[in-house]
Every structure is written in C-alpha cells, then in structure tokens.
Motif scaffolding. Structure first.
Motif, PDB file in Angstrom:
ATOM      1  N   SER A 142       0.738  -1.188   0.038  1.00 21.97           N
ATOM      2  CA  SER A 142      -0.047  -0.047   0.056  1.00 21.97           C
ATOM      3  C   SER A 142       0.727   1.288   0.096  1.00 21.97           C
ATOM      4  N   GLU A 200       1.017   5.626   1.021  1.00 22.79           N
ATOM      5  CA  GLU A 200       0.569   6.888   1.658  1.00 22.79           C
ATOM      6  C   GLU A 200       0.699   8.081   0.890  1.00 22.79           C
ATOM      7  N   GLU A 237       0.212  12.346   1.295  1.00 26.20           N
ATOM      8  CA  GLU A 237      -0.286  13.309   2.161  1.00 26.20           C
ATOM      9  C   GLU A 237      -0.363  14.727   1.375  1.00 26.20           C
ATOM     10  N   TYR A 241      -4.312  16.394   4.874  1.00 27.85           N
ATOM     11  CA  TYR A 241      -5.169  15.403   4.652  1.00 27.85           C
ATOM     12  C   TYR A 241      -4.113  14.098   4.222  1.00 27.85           C
ATOM     13  N   PHE A 292      -3.997   9.986   3.053  1.00 27.82           N
ATOM     14  CA  PHE A 292      -4.876   9.023   2.341  1.00 27.82           C
ATOM     15  C   PHE A 292      -3.899   7.858   2.225  1.00 27.82           C
ATOM     16  N   ALA A 293      -4.714   6.608   2.353  1.00 32.19           N
ATOM     17  CA  ALA A 293      -4.110   5.451   2.094  1.00 32.19           C
ATOM     18  C   ALA A 293      -4.513   5.083   0.689  1.00 32.19           C
ATOM     19  N   GLU A 321      -8.356   6.257   0.158  1.00 31.21           N
ATOM     20  CA  GLU A 321      -9.178   6.166   1.535  1.00 31.21           C
ATOM     21  C   GLU A 321      -8.750   7.443   2.375  1.00 31.21           C
ATOM     22  N   LEU A 322      -9.394   8.321   2.879  1.00 34.73           N
ATOM     23  CA  LEU A 322      -9.081   9.323   3.757  1.00 34.73           C
ATOM     24  C   LEU A 322      -8.890   8.646   5.060  1.00 34.73           C
ATOM     25  N   VAL A 323      -7.731   8.696   5.692  1.00 32.50           N
ATOM     26  CA  VAL A 323      -7.587   8.232   6.976  1.00 32.50           C
ATOM     27  C   VAL A 323      -7.383   9.401   8.028  1.00 32.50           C
ATOM     28  N   GLN A 324      -6.920  10.618   7.750  1.00 30.41           N
ATOM     29  CA  GLN A 324      -6.972  11.478   8.665  1.00 30.41           C
ATOM     30  C   GLN A 324      -7.101  13.005   8.076  1.00 30.41           C
TER      31      GLN A 324
END
Length: 228
Positions: A118, A120, A122, A136, A138-139, A148-151
């Motif tokens: 996977s 990441e 940013e 923001y 994202f994974a 997928e937004l993770v934070q």
C-alpha cells in the motif's frame, strides 16, 4: 510515515465570526442537534444569543488536473511515487480535499511513499493569513486505484478566529477550564462543517492531561468530546 512528510506548510483561511450574548441575530437554517451520547453544555443558539455570521461553507477548490500537476511537481525530498500519479487517483483526492470558502491554498505540498502492498499520500496547504496548516492523509492502493481518507487534521484557522472560539468555549461550557491552555483548534470538513474541536491541555501542548470540546456554531452548543 516519513519524518520529513509534515514539513514546510503553514496556515489555511477560515472566515468565522462569532457574536456573543445579546446580538439578537440568528443565522438562518435548521440547527444541527447535539451529537448522540454527548451531554449538551450550552443552550441553543436562539436561547443563548450566540450566532455565527458569514461563515463560508467548505468547498472543493481543486480538480484532478491540478492535483495531478501538484503530484508531478512535488518538491518533497522523495516526491510522489510514479504509481500514484494517475488521473483516477488524482480525481479521488480532489473530491476529498476541502478548504474553507472553497479557495485554493496559497501554499500547497504533496508527498507520498509506498510499501510492499500500500501507499500513503499526504496533501497539505495553507493560505497567507493562517497560523496553522491543513493536512489530509490518504491510504492508496495503486493496483485498484482505491483512495481512502484516513486523517484530516485541519488547523488552518486565523488567530483572531481561534481567540473567538476560545472565548466562546470558556463562556458557554459548564465545566472547568481553569489552569488549562488552548493547545490546538481545528475545523471539521463536511458533513461536520460548522463544527470545531478545541483541545485544552494542562501543559499547553498536546499529550498533557486536558479536555477536548466540540463547538457547534450553528447549534450554539459546546460539548465535551469522549476521551479517545
């Protein structure tokens, strides 16, 4: 996450105005009810006289082409992996990056990294008048293009708006903030727009004991958030 992944970005503008008791002007539109399971510590906006004026709704300022260009022109030390620089991935990212007022950031940075299975990504940025940064995270699955937004850590508030939110929270919350300093203030993206999280800490910084308050300008409520 790489240690250099959070460098180099300041501020995003939030246009928020808060009127205190006695203003007698209510913002039109239905009020959002308090979150389920949380004890409301303030009356409604109509009852308290606390209203918000001219709060710009969050918007999506970027299109896929702009995100893709930012990926390719990234100035982060390791840039963005080639496998993430696709129109499909850029489109998904653009549909999740909100700014207050829907205005593009004056400063923007994108960086990414990939592991065995996977990646990441940013995306961070700020306008000229802010004191914090919006981030923001994202994974991304490069094989499927799934994003997928993770934070979403959105700290890009003007200092004067942070002060107004702090005054409102201290005035309207029924609990005790004596001895606690405001360590961080962040805004929430849709579907929670119009809400802000204020973090109070005994040492004035994250990681020390304290309390987190959820301020809802439309509903006129200030509530303690459950400990995470």
């Amino acid at each position: 996450m790489r240690p250099d992944s959070r460098r180099g970005v300041v501020a995003v503008l939030l246009i928020v105005a808060v009127l205190l008791v006695g203003c007698g002007m209510d913002r039109p539109g239905p009020s959002r009810p308090p979150a389920s399971g949380a004890a409301s510590a303030a009356p409604s906006a109509a009852a308290s006289g606390v209203t918000a004026l001219d709060v710009p709704p969050p918007g999506l300022p970027y299109g896929a082409d702009e995100i893709l260009t930012a990926m390719r022109e990234s100035r982060r030390p390791d840039g963005v992996p080639d496998e993430l620089e696709t129109t499909e991935i850029a489109t998904a990212v653009a549909e999740s990056v909100w700014t207050l007022g829907g205005e593009p950031w004056a400063v923007m940075a994108i960086g990414g990294s990939c592991g065995a299975q996977s990646c990441e990504l940013e995306v961070a940025g700020a306008p000229a008048n802010g004191a914090g940064e919006d981030l923001y995270v994202f994974a991304v699955d490069p094989d499927t293009g799934n994003v997928e937004l993770v934070q979403a850590l959105l700290l890009g508030l003007e200092p004067r708006h942070v002060r107004a939110l702090d005054e409102l929270a201290r005035d309207r919350w029924s609990g005790d903030l004596e001895g606690l300093a405001l360590a961080a203030a962040r805004w929430l993206p849709p579907p929670d727009d119009g809400r802000f999280v204020l973090s109070y800490r005994s040492g004035g910084e994250e990681g020390t004991p304290g309390v987190d308050l959820l301020v809802d300008l439309e509903a006129g409520t200030v509530e303690e958030m459950p400990a995470s």
